[in-house]
Design an enzyme around this catalytic site. Structure first.
Site, mmCIF file in Angstrom:
data_model
loop_
_atom_site.group_PDB
_atom_site.id
_atom_site.type_symbol
_atom_site.label_atom_id
_atom_site.label_comp_id
_atom_site.label_asym_id
_atom_site.label_seq_id
_atom_site.Cartn_x
_atom_site.Cartn_y
_atom_site.Cartn_z
ATOM 1 C CD GLU A 120 -0.868 -6.240 4.732
ATOM 2 O OE1 GLU A 120 -0.418 -6.258 3.661
ATOM 3 O OE2 GLU A 120 -0.936 -4.965 5.332
ATOM 4 C CG HIS A 139 -3.331 -3.318 3.157
ATOM 5 N ND1 HIS A 139 -2.215 -2.752 3.964
ATOM 6 C CD2 HIS A 139 -4.084 -2.316 2.911
ATOM 7 C CE1 HIS A 139 -2.171 -1.606 3.986
ATOM 8 N NE2 HIS A 139 -3.077 -1.189 3.499
ATOM 9 C CB CYS A 155 -0.973 -0.009 1.158
ATOM 10 S SG CYS A 155 -2.537 0.893 0.861
HETATM 11 N N1 GLN Z 1 -1.706 6.764 3.258
HETATM 12 C C1 GLN Z 1 -1.780 6.213 2.020
HETATM 13 C C2 GLN Z 1 -3.212 6.244 1.181
HETATM 14 O O1 GLN Z 1 -4.349 6.588 2.060
HETATM 15 C C3 GLN Z 1 -1.583 4.570 2.195
HETATM 16 C C4 GLN Z 1 -2.418 3.966 3.091
HETATM 17 C C5 GLN Z 1 -1.945 2.646 3.315
HETATM 18 O O2 GLN Z 1 -0.840 2.429 3.377
HETATM 19 N N2 GLN Z 1 -3.012 1.717 3.992
HETATM 20 O O3 GLN Z 1 -3.404 5.973 0.171
#
Ligand code: GLN
Length: 561
Positions: A529, A527, A401
């Site tokens: 994970e 994500h 992400c």
């Molecule tokens: N802050 C970033 C966004 O909102 C990444 C978010 C995250 O890593 N879950 O896009």
């Protein structure tokens, strides 16, 4: 259908309820106990469903700091939930939904909305019966919908916390309404060993059970969380003082790897006793062979590889629990132990002109780098520097992400010469917003549950690293973010050697990107994970770990010459 009629249906279906409360202090592993019970029952052939009750007033943990509450786990249907749901999914191999995560905040929100809609016209709304009834209804609706043999309920917090009382009262009532032996209540309690007195102490547990009794609940079973084996004397004492049969007192010891606990609890007869309580005449045995195989693999692993997690939230590993579990699991299946070093991103930034300093030396020594998700500016520059290190030194890199966004920002700055490249999350006043908000996100002001959340499809381009990992063209991954790679820059990046290997087809959004001429530098907007488990490692973590091990072997060979 009213509550009574629904309860009747649940009884007809013979749904069995198991509740777990915690005593003495927090962090003693209620989630681990619930997971263990689930694993044993599932592997004995029963169907299970599970729900976590959290007594806090937040509607969900989505707006809480990871340092305050640990990781926010995201379910397939896009709920931001407690990290215990992650433990459940990973160990019980189930896919949960938002219905498995209930907070006081949600219950109060529902009751108060009902009040505004006139549902309670003429009545004075009270904790009892209205709030407690709302909890009971949620649970019974859940049981009816799930139709599983067992419903496991973890009650967050510690007995004695005022906030938890409405949930305990709901359990007291439901237990009565379900009738005899339909609900089994485990109380997990800390049993300390006082080294100066050479003694295991049962008093804290006794007090915690008195607190339960004061609320009208006598536990059916005690699970003793202890640092060392509890022998028969304290167990006899606890049995008498707490009114719990000796055969229903279990020990929850600390194990590495933690999965050994499943084997131990099976050995202690946990699965059998549960079935006996519910009147199963011929109890089934739990088949734990898959877990046994995993434990042997872990024990056979002789080599250590070092992976750096470039972190922002330092102090506890809970904010990154799913990432760490996924990395470790990928190591197990490659027969390597993962030596995980958590590197503070801000430190990399502070020490950027001191390559001989400790933090940079540490980074230089690792075999792989993972940049996990995160929000807000703090630590960003350090993460970008870590991505640069990985790219320039051919160190396997996995970006999750924010880790994908960081990888692309770094590429823009170093390779494309866009020195001010950034995400508009961190700086709006730039010429190269390579990561930015979609128009639909720009108008959103409320913070709770407004991100791109939950499962989205991703089309994988054949011939890429991503395809090598997944082996198919359509995959689904879970999301939790607001910002996206800015498609305006897509062509320039592609020409310079970035492969956009995964795309969300409906909106043509970049889901996965990788760097050419690098053994494994890959980032995903999702994500992964959250979909990895010790028995089924996620393909992207496997791809990353394969590259780490490959590089490690090569390096060892060259070092020998
Ligand atoms: N802050 C970033 C966004 O909102 C990444 C978010 C995250 O890593 N879950 O896009």
């Amino acid at each position: 259908m009213n509550l009574q009629a629904k309860i009747k249906k649940v009884i007809e279906h013979d749904t069995k309820f198991i509740t777990v409360t915690g005593g003495v202090c927090s962090s003693i592993g209620k989630g681990v106990l619930v997971s263990s019970i689930g694993v044993l029952l599932k592997n004995a052939g029963y169907t299970i469903s599970v729900v976590k009750w959290d007594p806090y007033l937040n509607v969900d943990p989505g707006t809480m700091s990871p340092l305050e509450h640990g990781e926010v786990f995201v379910t397939a249907d896009g709920a931001e939930t407690d990290l215990d749901l992650g433990h459940y999914e990973r160990t019980m191999q189930v896919q949960l939904t938002r219905k498995s995560s209930v907070s006081s905040g949600q219950i109060f929100e529902q009751v108060l909305q009902g009040e505004r809609e006139g549902k309670y016209l003429g009545r004075c709304i009270q904790l009892l019966p209205h709030v407690v009834d709302a909890i009971k209804n949620r649970l019974i609706d859940f049981a009816l919908e799930q139709q599983s043999d067992f419903v496991l309920i973890e009650i967050g917090g510690t007995v004695g916390d005022m906030e938890g009382n409405i949930f305990l009262e709901a359990i007291r009532q439901i237990r009565l309404e379900l009738g005899k032996n339909k609900l089994l209540h485990f109380h997990l309690s800390y049993v300390p060993y006082l080294s100066w007195a050479h003694e295991i102490k049962t008093k804290p547990t006794q007090h915690s059970v008195y607190a339960l009794k004061g609320l009208g609940l006598i536990p059916d079973s005690l699970a003793l969380r202890a640092e060392q084996y509890v022998d028969s004397k304290p167990i006899e004492k606890l049995s008498v003082m707490c009114g719990v049969e000796k055969e229903y007192i279990f020990q929850v010891l600390t194990y590495t790897p933690i999965y050994r606990l499943f084997l131990d609890l099976e050995q202690q007869g946990l699965c059998e006793k549960i079935q006996q309580y519910f009147g199963v005449s011929i109890p089934r045995k739990s088949d734990l062979s898959a877990w046994r195989q995993l434990i042997s693999l872990i024990e056979e692993s002789k080599t250590d590889v070092t992976i750096a997690l470039i972190a922002k939230y330092i102090g506890s590993n809970d904010p990154y629990i799913s990432v760490i579990e996924a990395i470790r699991s990928a190591g197990y299946w490659n027969k390597v132990n993962v030596n995980l070093v958590v590197i503070e991103a801000e430190q990399l930034e502070k020490e950027k002109d001191n390559p001989e300093g400790e933090v940079w030396k540490e980074l230089a020594s690792v075999d792989g780098i993972v940049v996990p998700g995160g929000f807000d500016k703090r630590g960003i520059e350090g993460k970008i520097l870590a991505a640069r290190w990985a790219r320039e030194h051919q160190v396997p890199y996995l970006g999750l992400c924010l880790g994908l966004q960081v990888m692309l920002i770094e590429f823009a700055r170093s390779v494309l010469g866009m020195s001010d490249a950034n995400s508009t999350e961190f700086n709006k006043d730039i010429q190269h917003p390579v990561v930015s908000l979609l128009t639909e996100q720009q108008a959103i002001e409320r913070k709770g549950a407004t991100m791109r959340l939950g499962t989205y499809p991703c089309k994988i381009i054949p011939g890429t690293l991503a395809y090598k990992a997944y082996g198919k063209e359509l995959v689904h991954e879970r999301h939790r973010h607001r910002y996206e790679f800015n498609n305006v820059f897509r062509d320039v990046f592609a020409q310079a050697g970035v492969v956009f290997s995964g795309v969300y087809p409906e909106k043509d959004l970049v889901e996965i990107a990788e760097i050419k001429d690098h053994p494994c530098m890959i980032g995903t907007q999702a994500h992964p994970e959250f979909k990895s488990s010790p028995l089924a490692v996620h393909p992207l973590f496997k791809l990353f770990m394969d590259a780490v091990v490959e590089r490690f072997i090569q390096k060892k060979k060259t070092d020998q010459y």
